[in-house]
Design a protein around this motif. Structure first.
Motif, mmCIF file in Angstrom:
data_model
loop_
_atom_site.group_PDB
_atom_site.id
_atom_site.type_symbol
_atom_site.label_atom_id
_atom_site.label_comp_id
_atom_site.label_asym_id
_atom_site.label_seq_id
_atom_site.Cartn_x
_atom_site.Cartn_y
_atom_site.Cartn_z
ATOM 1 N N UNK A 57 2.308 12.505 -4.393
ATOM 2 C CA UNK A 57 3.780 12.476 -4.367
ATOM 3 C C UNK A 57 4.373 11.252 -5.054
ATOM 4 N N UNK A 58 3.539 10.265 -5.402
ATOM 5 C CA UNK A 58 4.027 9.049 -6.047
ATOM 6 C C UNK A 58 3.316 8.864 -7.380
ATOM 7 N N UNK A 59 4.068 8.432 -8.395
ATOM 8 C CA UNK A 59 3.476 8.232 -9.721
ATOM 9 C C UNK A 59 3.374 6.751 -10.083
ATOM 10 N N UNK A 60 4.389 5.991 -9.699
ATOM 11 C CA UNK A 60 4.405 4.564 -10.035
ATOM 12 C C UNK A 60 4.964 3.764 -8.865
ATOM 13 N N UNK A 61 4.655 2.459 -8.872
ATOM 14 C CA UNK A 61 5.178 1.556 -7.859
ATOM 15 C C UNK A 61 4.067 0.828 -7.124
ATOM 16 N N UNK A 62 4.388 -0.383 -6.650
ATOM 17 C CA UNK A 62 3.477 -1.121 -5.774
ATOM 18 C C UNK A 62 3.815 -0.734 -4.337
ATOM 19 N N UNK A 63 2.898 -0.026 -3.692
ATOM 20 C CA UNK A 63 3.171 0.548 -2.375
ATOM 21 C C UNK A 63 2.276 -0.108 -1.333
ATOM 22 N N UNK A 64 2.900 -0.693 -0.315
ATOM 23 C CA UNK A 64 2.168 -1.275 0.816
ATOM 24 C C UNK A 64 2.189 -0.279 1.972
ATOM 25 N N UNK A 65 1.005 0.031 2.497
ATOM 26 C CA UNK A 65 0.877 1.005 3.583
ATOM 27 C C UNK A 65 0.204 0.315 4.761
#
Length: 297
Positions: A57-65
């Motif tokens: 569902x996500x293509x780009x970005x710095x994602x913190x989980x």
């Protein structure tokens, strides 16, 4: 497909039996999809599934989980660590042999030693563990839906701003085309004046070949047709991308660079105050547009 920003936040809370948890997802701008996952020890087998769900569902970005968990304390049990207790008793025996007058330690004192008396989490059977993992992933899916919704909401707002900016660029390009200074008669008169000044400065001694070269140079410098055509083409390309939607941030950023290149060339070729003003306005709008584009997925 809708435009999406790369900035967003989502939280999902869930529980399964005695276990409660909270997922927190934060997303900011990034050149590609970079996932940073923090989950409690013992759940490492979930990481590949977490990455797979995010990549869908996500293509780009710095994602913190991040995942935080706690268990109902009534389910916890206290136990004595036999090896730690044995180590403490052995040490006490050594001290008694060396210091006979030493008072014997109390039971409370022995149990208070670090590692002797510990809290033990109940071990889930395989069925309960599988149910917990499934519940955690379902809860993650809910958080991802909220994160995507937030990114799309911001993406629509950014898209509206970019469309206004591209309209402004189109208007400025049309204005440059319609300047009186771009009419053939005006260009011819300006060239004639510049060549006359050149001849006067050379006192009639200018070489005919040199004169021809200068005339060609001045004519070429005055012609901004190619720059205007490319600006029109870039405007059409941006509008087409905006209509197609999806992850178009990289391509828009490339087009913003092309816009800037044409605006710089237009300013460098300008020998008219009004054209220079339009070129500077173009550069300002393009810079503003690029700032917005940096936030798009």
């Amino acid at each position: 497909m809708a435009l999406a920003s790369m900035t967003g936040f989502a939280r999902s809370i869930g529980e399964s039996g005695p276990v409660r948890w909270t997922w927190e997802l934060r997303s900011v701008n990034g050149k590609s999809l970079d996932l940073r996952i923090r989950i409690p020890t013992g759940l490492e087998t979930l990481e590949p599934k977490i990455r797979e769900r995010c990549a869908k569902v996500l293509r780009r970005g710095n994602v913190s989980i991040g995942l935080s968990m706690n268990r109902d304390q009534s389910e916890q049990q206290f136990q004595v660590n036999e090896s730690a207790l044995e180590a403490v008793l052995t040490t006490i025996e050594l001290l008694k042999n060396r210091v006979p007058e030493l008072a014997p330690p109390s039971v409370d004192g022995i149990l208070s030693q670090k590692g002797v008396f510990e809290l033990k989490e109940p071990e889930d059977d395989e069925v309960a563990q599988l149910a917990l993992h499934n519940a955690l992933l379902t809860s993650l899916d809910a958080a991802l839906i909220d994160l995507v919704d937030m990114r799309h909401t911001e993406g629509r707002a950014i898209g509206s701003v970019v469309r206004d900016q591209i309209d402004r660029i189109a208007d400025l390009t049309h204005a440059a085309e319609g300047l009186p200074a771009r009419k053939p008669e005006a260009i011819k008169a300006r060239l004639k004046k510049q060549l006359t000044e050149l001849l006067d400065a050379a006192e009639g001694q200018l070489d005919p070949q040199r004169l021809h070269q200068e005339a060609v140079f001045l004519a070429t410098k005055a012609d901004i047709r190619e720059e205007l055509d490319r600006l029109h083409a870039h405007v059409a390309a941006v509008r087409e991308l905006m209509d197609s939607g999806g992850a178009i941030g990289r391509r828009l950023d490339f087009l913003a660079q092309e816009f800037n290149r044409e605006a710089n060339t237009l300013c460098s070729k300008s020998n008219d105050v009004d054209l220079t003003a339009i070129g500077l306005d173009l550069k300002a709008v393009i810079d503003q547009m690029r700032e917005q584009i940096q936030n798009l997925e």
